[in-house]
Design an enzyme around this catalytic site. Sequence first.
Site, mmCIF file in Angstrom:
data_model
loop_
_atom_site.group_PDB
_atom_site.id
_atom_site.type_symbol
_atom_site.label_atom_id
_atom_site.label_comp_id
_atom_site.label_asym_id
_atom_site.label_seq_id
_atom_site.Cartn_x
_atom_site.Cartn_y
_atom_site.Cartn_z
ATOM 1 N N ASP A 40 0.841 -1.190 0.000
ATOM 2 C CA ASP A 40 0.000 0.000 0.000
ATOM 3 C C ASP A 40 0.883 1.249 0.000
ATOM 4 O O ASP A 40 1.372 1.683 1.039
ATOM 5 C CB ASP A 40 -0.907 -0.011 1.232
ATOM 6 N N TYR A 45 3.667 9.473 0.632
ATOM 7 C CA TYR A 45 4.560 8.828 1.596
ATOM 8 C C TYR A 45 6.028 9.170 1.308
ATOM 9 O O TYR A 45 6.904 8.906 2.134
ATOM 10 C CB TYR A 45 4.359 7.299 1.619
ATOM 11 N N HIS A 107 -6.613 9.892 -2.638
ATOM 12 C CA HIS A 107 -6.105 9.767 -1.269
ATOM 13 C C HIS A 107 -7.027 10.429 -0.243
ATOM 14 O O HIS A 107 -7.295 9.871 0.813
ATOM 15 C CB HIS A 107 -4.695 10.358 -1.187
#
Length: 322
Positions: A40, A45, A107
Amino acid sequence: MKFESVKDMPPIGFGLWKIAPDTCEQTVVEAIRCGYRHFDAACDYGNEEAVGRGIQRAIAQGLCTREELWITSKLWNTYHAAEHVPAALERTLNDLGLDYLDLYLIHFPIALNYVPFEERYPPEWIYDPDAPAPRMKLAKVPLSETWLAMEALKESGTVKHIGVCNYNSGLLHDLMNYSNMPPEVLQIEAHPYLAQEKLIRIAKDYGLEVTAFSPLGSLSYVELDMAGHDESILEQTEVKSIATRIGCTAAQVLLRWGIQRGTSVVAKSTNPERMLQNLTAQDIVLTAEDMAAISQLNRNRRFNDPGVFCEAAFNSFHPIYD
Ligand code: A2P
Protein backbone atom coordinates in the site's frame (compact mmCIF):
# COMPACT_ATOMS: atom_id res chain seq x y z
CA MET A 1 -1.32 -16.04 -7.83
CA LYS A 2 -2.72 -13.84 -10.59
CA PHE A 3 -5.37 -11.31 -9.64
CA GLU A 4 -8.55 -11.80 -11.64
CA SER A 5 -10.63 -9.27 -9.74
CA VAL A 6 -10.49 -6.79 -6.90
CA LYS A 7 -11.74 -9.56 -4.61
CA ASP A 8 -8.35 -11.24 -5.07
CA MET A 9 -6.56 -8.39 -3.30
CA PRO A 10 -4.53 -10.17 -0.59
CA PRO A 11 -6.30 -9.54 2.75
CA ILE A 12 -3.20 -8.50 4.66
CA GLY A 13 -1.21 -5.80 2.94
CA PHE A 14 2.02 -4.09 3.85
CA GLY A 15 1.58 -0.38 4.63
CA LEU A 16 4.35 1.95 3.46
CA TRP A 17 3.40 5.15 5.28
CA LYS A 18 6.24 6.60 7.38
CA ILE A 19 8.93 4.22 6.15
CA ALA A 20 12.03 6.35 5.63
CA PRO A 21 13.27 6.39 2.02
CA ASP A 22 16.77 5.29 3.06
CA THR A 23 15.54 2.03 4.62
CA CYS A 24 12.47 1.46 2.49
CA GLU A 25 14.09 -0.49 -0.36
CA GLN A 26 15.44 -3.11 2.04
CA THR A 27 12.17 -3.20 4.00
CA VAL A 28 10.21 -3.94 0.83
CA VAL A 29 12.58 -6.76 -0.14
CA GLU A 30 12.27 -8.23 3.36
CA ALA A 31 8.49 -7.93 3.28
CA ILE A 32 8.32 -9.73 -0.07
CA ARG A 33 10.70 -12.42 1.22
CA CYS A 34 8.50 -12.77 4.28
CA GLY A 35 5.51 -13.43 2.02
CA TYR A 36 3.72 -10.09 1.56
CA ARG A 37 2.23 -9.69 -1.90
CA HIS A 38 0.09 -6.59 -1.31
CA PHE A 39 1.78 -3.20 -0.88
CA ASP A 40 0.00 0.00 0.00
CA ALA A 41 1.95 2.96 -1.38
CA ALA A 42 1.18 6.63 -2.00
CA CYS A 43 2.83 9.63 -3.60
CA ASP A 44 2.51 11.42 -0.27
CA TYR A 45 4.56 8.83 1.60
CA GLY A 46 7.63 10.23 -0.16
CA ASN A 47 9.25 6.83 -0.67
CA GLU A 48 7.90 5.48 -3.96
CA GLU A 49 11.33 5.46 -5.66
CA ALA A 50 12.70 3.33 -2.81
CA VAL A 51 9.61 1.10 -2.91
CA GLY A 52 10.21 0.68 -6.65
CA ARG A 53 13.85 -0.29 -6.11
CA GLY A 54 12.76 -2.84 -3.52
CA ILE A 55 10.18 -4.34 -5.87
CA GLN A 56 12.65 -4.51 -8.75
CA ARG A 57 15.31 -6.09 -6.53
CA ALA A 58 12.90 -8.71 -5.24
CA ILE A 59 11.79 -9.56 -8.77
CA ALA A 60 15.43 -9.72 -9.95
CA GLN A 61 16.22 -12.08 -7.07
CA GLY A 62 13.37 -14.35 -8.14
CA LEU A 63 11.36 -13.80 -4.94
CA CYS A 64 8.22 -13.01 -6.95
CA THR A 65 7.00 -11.81 -10.31
CA ARG A 66 5.30 -8.49 -10.98
CA GLU A 67 2.01 -10.30 -11.60
CA GLU A 68 2.14 -11.86 -8.13
CA LEU A 69 2.24 -8.42 -6.49
CA TRP A 70 -0.78 -6.26 -5.75
CA ILE A 71 0.46 -2.67 -5.79
CA THR A 72 -1.79 0.15 -4.65
CA SER A 73 -0.92 3.84 -4.85
CA LYS A 74 -2.84 7.05 -4.26
CA LEU A 75 -3.47 10.29 -6.10
CA TRP A 76 -2.34 13.23 -3.99
CA ASN A 77 -4.62 16.18 -3.17
CA THR A 78 -2.71 18.66 -5.35
CA TYR A 79 -3.37 16.66 -8.52
CA HIS A 80 -7.17 16.51 -8.50
CA ALA A 81 -7.70 18.60 -11.66
CA ALA A 82 -8.39 16.40 -14.71
CA GLU A 83 -5.22 17.51 -16.50
CA HIS A 84 -3.01 16.60 -13.53
CA VAL A 85 -4.39 13.13 -12.78
CA PRO A 86 -2.61 11.23 -15.61
CA ALA A 87 0.66 13.07 -14.94
CA ALA A 88 0.49 12.18 -11.25
CA LEU A 89 -0.03 8.52 -12.11
CA GLU A 90 2.84 8.62 -14.59
CA ARG A 91 5.15 10.04 -11.94
CA THR A 92 4.11 7.34 -9.48
CA LEU A 93 4.58 4.59 -12.08
CA ASN A 94 8.02 5.95 -13.01
CA ASP A 95 9.07 6.12 -9.38
CA LEU A 96 7.81 2.61 -8.71
CA GLY A 97 9.39 1.31 -11.94
CA LEU A 98 6.08 -0.23 -12.98
CA ASP A 99 3.95 -0.06 -16.10
CA TYR A 100 0.66 -0.54 -14.29
CA LEU A 101 -0.87 -0.31 -10.83
CA ASP A 102 -3.30 -2.85 -9.47
CA LEU A 103 -5.20 -0.13 -7.66
CA TYR A 104 -5.18 3.68 -7.74
CA LEU A 105 -7.09 5.55 -5.06
CA ILE A 106 -8.03 9.19 -4.50
CA HIS A 107 -6.11 9.77 -1.27
CA PHE A 108 -8.40 12.36 0.34
CA PRO A 109 -11.61 14.10 -0.71
CA ILE A 110 -9.67 17.35 -0.48
CA ALA A 111 -8.50 19.28 -3.56
CA LEU A 112 -5.44 21.44 -2.94
CA ASN A 113 -3.81 23.95 -5.25
CA TYR A 114 -1.51 22.43 -7.84
CA VAL A 115 2.22 22.41 -7.09
CA PRO A 116 4.41 21.51 -10.10
CA PHE A 117 6.66 18.44 -9.69
CA GLU A 118 9.80 20.51 -10.18
CA GLU A 119 8.78 22.84 -7.37
CA ARG A 120 8.22 20.16 -4.75
CA TYR A 121 7.56 16.42 -4.75
CA PRO A 122 5.72 15.14 -2.91
CA PRO A 123 4.09 18.53 -2.32
CA GLU A 124 2.42 17.58 0.97
CA TRP A 125 -0.31 19.77 2.47
CA ILE A 126 1.04 23.29 2.72
CA TYR A 127 0.91 25.44 -0.41
CA ASP A 128 3.89 27.68 0.33
CA PRO A 129 6.06 26.39 3.17
CA ASP A 130 8.12 29.62 3.07
CA ALA A 131 5.13 31.91 3.61
CA PRO A 132 5.02 33.86 6.91
CA ALA A 133 1.99 31.79 8.01
CA PRO A 134 2.09 28.60 5.88
CA ARG A 135 -1.29 27.02 5.26
CA MET A 136 -3.26 24.79 2.93
CA LYS A 137 -4.71 26.39 -0.19
CA LEU A 138 -7.83 24.76 -1.54
CA ALA A 139 -8.41 24.24 -5.26
CA LYS A 140 -11.86 24.55 -6.79
CA VAL A 141 -12.01 21.08 -8.27
CA PRO A 142 -15.13 18.99 -7.80
CA LEU A 143 -14.55 15.37 -6.84
CA SER A 144 -16.59 14.32 -9.89
CA GLU A 145 -13.91 15.81 -12.18
CA THR A 146 -11.21 13.85 -10.39
CA TRP A 147 -13.23 10.65 -10.50
CA LEU A 148 -13.90 10.86 -14.24
CA ALA A 149 -10.15 11.31 -14.78
CA MET A 150 -9.56 8.19 -12.66
CA GLU A 151 -11.99 6.30 -14.89
CA ALA A 152 -9.96 7.33 -17.95
CA LEU A 153 -6.85 5.82 -16.33
CA LYS A 154 -8.67 2.55 -15.81
CA GLU A 155 -9.87 2.62 -19.39
CA SER A 156 -6.29 3.08 -20.58
CA GLY A 157 -5.19 -0.05 -18.68
CA THR A 158 -2.45 1.70 -16.68
CA VAL A 159 -4.46 1.02 -13.53
CA LYS A 160 -6.47 -2.16 -13.14
CA HIS A 161 -8.83 -0.91 -10.44
CA ILE A 162 -9.84 2.46 -9.02
CA GLY A 163 -11.25 3.61 -5.73
CA VAL A 164 -11.27 6.21 -3.01
CA CYS A 165 -9.94 6.77 0.49
CA ASN A 166 -11.35 8.70 3.39
CA TYR A 167 -14.80 9.15 1.86
CA ASN A 168 -17.78 9.24 4.19
CA SER A 169 -21.17 7.77 3.30
CA GLY A 170 -22.46 11.06 1.82
CA LEU A 171 -19.56 11.32 -0.60
CA LEU A 172 -19.96 7.65 -1.48
CA HIS A 173 -23.68 8.02 -2.27
CA ASP A 174 -22.86 10.98 -4.49
CA LEU A 175 -20.02 9.13 -6.24
CA MET A 176 -22.37 6.26 -7.05
CA ASN A 177 -24.62 8.79 -8.82
CA TYR A 178 -22.06 10.42 -11.09
CA SER A 179 -19.65 7.56 -11.80
CA ASN A 180 -19.71 5.65 -15.08
CA MET A 181 -17.30 3.10 -13.63
CA PRO A 182 -18.19 2.49 -10.00
CA PRO A 183 -15.46 2.67 -7.36
CA GLU A 184 -14.12 -0.75 -6.46
CA VAL A 185 -12.34 -0.09 -3.18
CA LEU A 186 -12.90 2.21 -0.21
CA GLN A 187 -9.89 2.63 2.06
CA ILE A 188 -10.64 4.06 5.50
CA GLU A 189 -9.25 4.15 9.00
CA ALA A 190 -10.82 1.21 10.80
CA HIS A 191 -9.91 -0.67 13.99
CA PRO A 192 -11.83 -1.72 17.10
CA TYR A 193 -11.89 1.87 18.45
CA LEU A 194 -13.31 3.11 15.12
CA ALA A 195 -15.34 0.18 13.83
CA GLN A 196 -17.15 2.16 11.10
CA GLU A 197 -19.85 -0.49 10.80
CA LYS A 198 -22.36 1.66 8.89
CA LEU A 199 -19.83 2.99 6.41
CA ILE A 200 -18.46 -0.50 5.75
CA ARG A 201 -21.98 -1.83 5.32
CA ILE A 202 -23.01 0.81 2.78
CA ALA A 203 -19.74 0.43 0.88
CA LYS A 204 -20.30 -3.31 0.62
CA ASP A 205 -23.92 -2.79 -0.36
CA TYR A 206 -22.59 -0.71 -3.23
CA GLY A 207 -20.24 -3.56 -4.17
CA LEU A 208 -16.97 -2.06 -2.95
CA GLU A 209 -14.19 -3.90 -1.20
CA VAL A 210 -13.09 -2.13 1.98
CA THR A 211 -9.52 -1.78 3.17
CA ALA A 212 -8.76 -0.71 6.73
CA PHE A 213 -5.73 1.46 7.35
CA SER A 214 -4.27 1.78 10.85
CA PRO A 215 -5.82 -1.58 11.79
CA LEU A 216 -3.74 -1.57 14.98
CA GLY A 217 -5.24 1.75 16.06
CA SER A 218 -3.18 4.36 17.85
CA LEU A 219 0.31 2.95 17.34
CA SER A 220 1.26 5.01 14.29
CA TYR A 221 -0.04 8.19 15.84
CA VAL A 222 1.71 8.38 19.18
CA GLU A 223 4.97 9.57 17.61
CA LEU A 224 2.98 12.24 15.71
CA ASP A 225 1.34 13.48 18.92
CA MET A 226 -2.02 12.45 17.49
CA ALA A 227 -2.68 9.74 20.09
CA GLY A 228 -1.84 9.19 23.73
CA HIS A 229 0.30 6.36 25.08
CA ASP A 230 -2.75 5.16 27.01
CA GLU A 231 -4.82 4.62 23.84
CA SER A 232 -3.27 1.37 22.66
CA ILE A 233 -5.90 -1.22 21.76
CA LEU A 234 -3.20 -3.86 22.19
CA GLU A 235 -3.40 -3.23 25.92
CA GLN A 236 -7.15 -3.83 26.16
CA THR A 237 -7.94 -6.68 28.57
CA GLU A 238 -10.43 -8.30 26.16
CA VAL A 239 -7.89 -8.32 23.34
CA LYS A 240 -5.09 -9.61 25.56
CA SER A 241 -7.18 -12.41 27.01
CA ILE A 242 -8.30 -13.60 23.56
CA ALA A 243 -4.65 -13.54 22.45
CA THR A 244 -3.58 -15.56 25.50
CA ARG A 245 -6.32 -18.14 24.94
CA ILE A 246 -5.46 -18.60 21.27
CA GLY A 247 -1.71 -18.39 21.80
CA CYS A 248 -1.09 -15.43 19.51
CA THR A 249 -0.30 -11.74 19.99
CA ALA A 250 -2.75 -8.91 20.62
CA ALA A 251 -1.76 -7.37 17.25
CA GLN A 252 -2.67 -10.62 15.49
CA VAL A 253 -6.07 -10.59 17.18
CA LEU A 254 -6.75 -7.06 15.87
CA LEU A 255 -5.64 -7.85 12.33
CA ARG A 256 -7.63 -11.07 12.28
CA TRP A 257 -10.70 -9.19 13.56
CA GLY A 258 -10.24 -6.81 10.63
CA ILE A 259 -10.11 -9.49 7.97
CA GLN A 260 -12.69 -11.77 9.57
CA ARG A 261 -15.24 -8.94 9.39
CA GLY A 262 -14.63 -8.78 5.66
CA THR A 263 -12.16 -5.94 5.18
CA SER A 264 -8.59 -6.18 4.02
CA VAL A 265 -6.05 -4.50 6.28
CA VAL A 266 -2.79 -2.69 5.62
CA ALA A 267 -0.29 -2.73 8.47
CA LYS A 268 3.25 -1.49 8.57
CA SER A 269 6.14 -2.92 10.47
CA THR A 270 9.83 -2.44 9.86
CA ASN A 271 10.64 -5.10 12.43
CA PRO A 272 11.09 -8.52 10.72
CA GLU A 273 9.52 -10.44 13.58
CA ARG A 274 6.42 -8.22 13.69
CA MET A 275 6.26 -8.21 9.90
CA LEU A 276 5.86 -11.98 9.89
CA GLN A 277 3.61 -11.95 12.92
CA ASN A 278 1.21 -9.56 11.17
CA LEU A 279 1.09 -11.59 7.98
CA THR A 280 0.37 -14.83 9.80
CA ALA A 281 -2.65 -13.26 11.54
CA GLN A 282 -4.55 -14.66 8.57
CA ASP A 283 -4.01 -18.16 9.96
CA ILE A 284 -5.82 -17.69 13.29
CA VAL A 285 -9.58 -17.87 13.74
CA LEU A 286 -11.74 -15.88 16.17
CA THR A 287 -15.02 -17.18 17.52
CA ALA A 288 -18.25 -15.21 17.08
CA GLU A 289 -17.96 -14.27 20.77
CA ASP A 290 -14.42 -12.99 20.26
CA MET A 291 -15.56 -10.92 17.29
CA ALA A 292 -18.44 -9.43 19.27
CA ALA A 293 -16.28 -8.69 22.31
CA ILE A 294 -13.75 -6.82 20.16
CA SER A 295 -16.47 -4.96 18.24
CA GLN A 296 -17.84 -3.72 21.55
CA LEU A 297 -14.65 -1.77 22.13
CA ASN A 298 -15.79 0.77 19.53
CA ARG A 299 -15.65 4.35 20.79
CA ASN A 300 -15.59 6.21 17.46
CA ARG A 301 -12.03 7.33 18.13
CA ARG A 302 -10.55 8.61 14.89
CA PHE A 303 -6.79 9.13 14.94
CA ASN A 304 -6.38 10.37 11.35
CA ASP A 305 -8.76 13.33 11.18
CA PRO A 306 -8.08 16.31 8.88
CA GLY A 307 -10.51 18.28 11.06
CA VAL A 308 -7.88 18.00 13.80
CA PHE A 309 -4.46 17.58 12.21
CA CYS A 310 -4.87 20.19 9.44
CA GLU A 311 -5.49 22.89 12.00
CA ALA A 312 -2.69 21.75 14.28
CA ALA A 313 -0.08 21.22 11.57
CA PHE A 314 -1.10 23.39 8.63
CA ASN A 315 -2.85 26.34 10.22
CA SER A 316 -6.01 25.44 8.27
CA PHE A 317 -9.31 24.23 9.69
CA HIS A 318 -10.60 21.59 7.27
CA PRO A 319 -12.93 18.93 8.65
CA ILE A 320 -14.23 16.31 6.22
CA TYR A 321 -16.15 13.92 8.45
CA ASP A 322 -18.27 16.30 10.51
P1 A2P B 1 7.21 -1.24 14.03
O1 A2P B 1 7.42 -0.80 12.61
O2 A2P B 1 8.38 -0.92 14.90
O3 A2P B 1 6.81 -2.70 14.13
P2 A2P B 1 -0.24 0.84 11.44
O4 A2P B 1 0.18 0.08 10.25
O5 A2P B 1 -1.54 0.42 12.02
O6 A2P B 1 -0.12 2.31 11.22
O7 A2P B 1 0.78 0.47 12.62
C1 A2P B 1 2.10 0.71 12.49
C2 A2P B 1 2.70 0.86 13.89
O8 A2P B 1 2.47 -0.31 14.66
C3 A2P B 1 4.19 1.02 13.85
O9 A2P B 1 4.55 1.87 14.92
C4 A2P B 1 4.72 -0.39 14.07
O10 A2P B 1 5.99 -0.37 14.65
C5 A2P B 1 3.70 -0.95 15.01
N1 A2P B 1 3.47 -2.39 14.85
C6 A2P B 1 3.29 -3.04 13.69
N2 A2P B 1 3.06 -4.33 13.90
C7 A2P B 1 3.05 -4.52 15.23
C8 A2P B 1 2.87 -5.64 16.07
N3 A2P B 1 2.64 -6.85 15.57
N4 A2P B 1 2.97 -5.46 17.42
C9 A2P B 1 3.22 -4.27 17.93
N5 A2P B 1 3.40 -3.16 17.20
C10 A2P B 1 3.33 -3.27 15.86
